[in-house]
Write a protein that holds these residues in place. Sequence first.
Motif, short mmCIF file in Angstrom:
data_model
loop_
_atom_site.label_atom_id
_atom_site.label_comp_id
_atom_site.label_asym_id
_atom_site.label_seq_id
_atom_site.Cartn_x
_atom_site.Cartn_y
_atom_site.Cartn_z
N HIS A 171 16.66 1.99 -12.25
CA HIS A 171 15.41 2.69 -11.97
C HIS A 171 14.28 2.20 -12.88
CE1 HIS A 171 16.80 5.33 -8.91
NE2 HIS A 171 17.67 5.98 -9.68
N LEU A 172 14.58 1.89 -14.13
CA LEU A 172 13.55 1.38 -15.04
C LEU A 172 13.03 0.03 -14.56
CD1 LEU A 172 15.05 2.35 -18.52
CD2 LEU A 172 13.09 3.40 -17.36
N ASN A 173 13.94 -0.82 -14.10
CA ASN A 173 13.52 -2.12 -13.57
C ASN A 173 12.73 -1.95 -12.27
OD1 ASN A 173 14.56 -4.73 -15.02
ND2 ASN A 173 16.22 -3.24 -15.24
N ARG A 174 13.13 -0.98 -11.45
CA ARG A 174 12.37 -0.70 -10.23
C ARG A 174 10.96 -0.24 -10.56
NH1 ARG A 174 13.77 3.51 -7.58
NH2 ARG A 174 12.80 2.96 -5.61
N ALA A 175 10.83 0.56 -11.63
CA ALA A 175 9.50 1.02 -12.04
C ALA A 175 8.61 -0.17 -12.43
CB ALA A 175 9.62 2.00 -13.21
N MET A 176 9.17 -1.12 -13.17
CA MET A 176 8.42 -2.31 -13.56
C MET A 176 8.12 -3.18 -12.33
SD MET A 176 7.85 -1.89 -16.69
CE MET A 176 7.11 -3.49 -17.01
N TYR A 177 9.07 -3.26 -11.44
CA TYR A 177 8.88 -4.04 -10.21
C TYR A 177 7.72 -3.47 -9.39
CZ TYR A 177 9.76 -5.04 -5.24
OH TYR A 177 9.63 -5.36 -3.91
N PHE A 178 7.69 -2.14 -9.22
CA PHE A 178 6.61 -1.52 -8.46
C PHE A 178 5.26 -1.69 -9.17
CE2 PHE A 178 10.02 1.34 -6.57
CZ PHE A 178 10.00 0.69 -5.35
N ALA A 179 5.27 -1.63 -10.51
CA ALA A 179 4.02 -1.81 -11.26
C ALA A 179 3.46 -3.22 -11.02
CB ALA A 179 4.27 -1.58 -12.75
N CYS A 180 4.32 -4.23 -11.09
CA CYS A 180 3.89 -5.61 -10.82
C CYS A 180 3.41 -5.74 -9.37
CB CYS A 180 5.04 -6.58 -11.06
SG CYS A 180 5.57 -6.72 -12.78
N ASP A 181 4.10 -5.06 -8.45
CA ASP A 181 3.73 -5.09 -7.04
C ASP A 181 2.36 -4.48 -6.81
OD1 ASP A 181 5.05 -6.02 -4.59
OD2 ASP A 181 4.73 -3.97 -3.88
N ASN A 182 2.05 -3.40 -7.56
CA ASN A 182 0.74 -2.78 -7.44
C ASN A 182 -0.38 -3.71 -7.93
OD1 ASN A 182 2.03 -0.49 -6.52
ND2 ASN A 182 1.97 0.57 -8.47
N LEU A 235 0.83 -1.21 0.00
CA LEU A 235 0.00 0.00 0.00
C LEU A 235 0.86 1.26 0.00
CD1 LEU A 235 -2.79 1.33 0.22
CD2 LEU A 235 -2.63 1.09 2.70
N PHE A 236 1.93 1.26 0.78
CA PHE A 236 2.83 2.41 0.83
C PHE A 236 3.59 2.59 -0.49
CE2 PHE A 236 2.61 2.15 5.55
CZ PHE A 236 2.30 3.47 5.79
N ARG A 237 3.70 1.52 -1.29
CA ARG A 237 4.47 1.61 -2.54
C ARG A 237 3.61 1.98 -3.74
NH1 ARG A 237 7.77 -3.23 -0.86
NH2 ARG A 237 6.46 -4.49 -2.20
N LEU A 238 2.33 2.23 -3.55
CA LEU A 238 1.48 2.64 -4.66
C LEU A 238 2.00 3.97 -5.22
CD1 LEU A 238 -2.13 1.83 -3.35
CD2 LEU A 238 -0.82 0.60 -5.09
N GLY A 239 2.19 4.03 -6.52
CA GLY A 239 2.68 5.24 -7.16
C GLY A 239 4.18 5.36 -7.22
N ASN A 240 4.91 4.39 -6.66
CA ASN A 240 6.38 4.47 -6.67
C ASN A 240 6.95 4.29 -8.07
OD1 ASN A 240 6.33 4.85 -3.94
ND2 ASN A 240 7.65 3.14 -3.44
N SER A 241 6.16 3.70 -8.98
CA SER A 241 6.64 3.53 -10.36
C SER A 241 6.93 4.87 -11.01
CB SER A 241 5.60 2.77 -11.20
OG SER A 241 5.51 1.43 -10.79
N VAL A 242 6.07 5.85 -10.71
CA VAL A 242 6.24 7.19 -11.29
C VAL A 242 7.54 7.82 -10.75
CG1 VAL A 242 5.25 9.50 -11.48
CG2 VAL A 242 3.76 7.49 -11.51
N GLU A 243 7.79 7.65 -9.44
CA GLU A 243 9.03 8.19 -8.86
C GLU A 243 10.26 7.52 -9.47
OE1 GLU A 243 8.98 8.00 -4.63
OE2 GLU A 243 6.98 8.85 -4.45
N ALA A 244 10.17 6.22 -9.71
CA ALA A 244 11.30 5.50 -10.30
C ALA A 244 11.56 5.98 -11.73
CB ALA A 244 11.05 4.00 -10.28
N LEU A 245 10.49 6.24 -12.48
CA LEU A 245 10.66 6.74 -13.85
C LEU A 245 11.27 8.13 -13.85
CD1 LEU A 245 7.32 5.53 -15.54
CD2 LEU A 245 9.64 4.69 -15.98
N GLU A 246 10.86 8.97 -12.90
CA GLU A 246 11.45 10.30 -12.79
C GLU A 246 12.92 10.22 -12.44
OE1 GLU A 246 10.25 13.39 -13.39
OE2 GLU A 246 8.54 12.36 -14.27
N ALA A 247 13.27 9.28 -11.56
CA ALA A 247 14.67 9.09 -11.19
C ALA A 247 15.49 8.62 -12.40
CB ALA A 247 14.78 8.07 -10.05
#
Length: 246
Positions: A90-101, A58-70
């Motif tokens: 950071h791109l892989n983190r963005a995909m990781y957070f998207a799957c997590d969501n 729940l706390f990681r919702l939206g973290n994909s956008v932050e990772a893409l900005e990074a």
Amino acid sequence: MEAWVRFNGQSPAKERLLRAAQYACTLIGYTLQRNGASAELLSGLKQLEGHLSLGRKLFRLGNSVEALEAAKRAIHLSDLVLRFCITVSHLNRAMYFACDNILWAGKCGLSPKVDQNKWSERSFRYYLFSLLMNLSRDLYELKLLMEAETRGKNPSAKLSEENGGVSRGPSSPRHPVAPQIRLLIRIFRNNPPLLLDLLKNTCDLFIPLDKLGLYKTNPGFVGFCGLTSSILSILTLVHPWLKLKP
């Protein structure tokens, strides 16, 4: 006290605390199981671990956008190797957070048709790629620091190392590896952010390796690694100067 107030006001800090508690439950559960604890106690710990994991998502919702900005910021770094490693991480983190969501939506019942096993495997795969890039970046920075330290030595010391660490003088070291170990100790002592990042990424690496079946260990070892890396992450939030930059 001021550092704790600043830490407690950050969403990533709360997520790190939940992560530390989750992996502590994993480690405690494995230890209790090895010592013959009751099934009821183990089941309660397992449920608590699941609730903590869901809270983290729940706390990681939206973290994909932050990772893409990074990633967009990292692509402008002048060093080619750092640019590649940090951007891809950071791109892989963005995909990781998207799957997590998506997993979070499935576990909460918002999307009951989600194949949780499939999305969990994808999530850990992207997590693994991100960690490999982070470790590559750590080793690259370590290599640069070692080269800089070596260039700063006197010519006779450099000549000794080029000859395998053995000189013809009476005080030459018997073990050519010793100077390299001393060099590493000096570098890590002068660069704590690099040491913490290397330790954190190394501990985290065993988690996706175990979950993907690439290097099976046991829940106790995974819990220990997750708890250790969480504590190191919390340290970088309490003391921002310990965070490796860029």
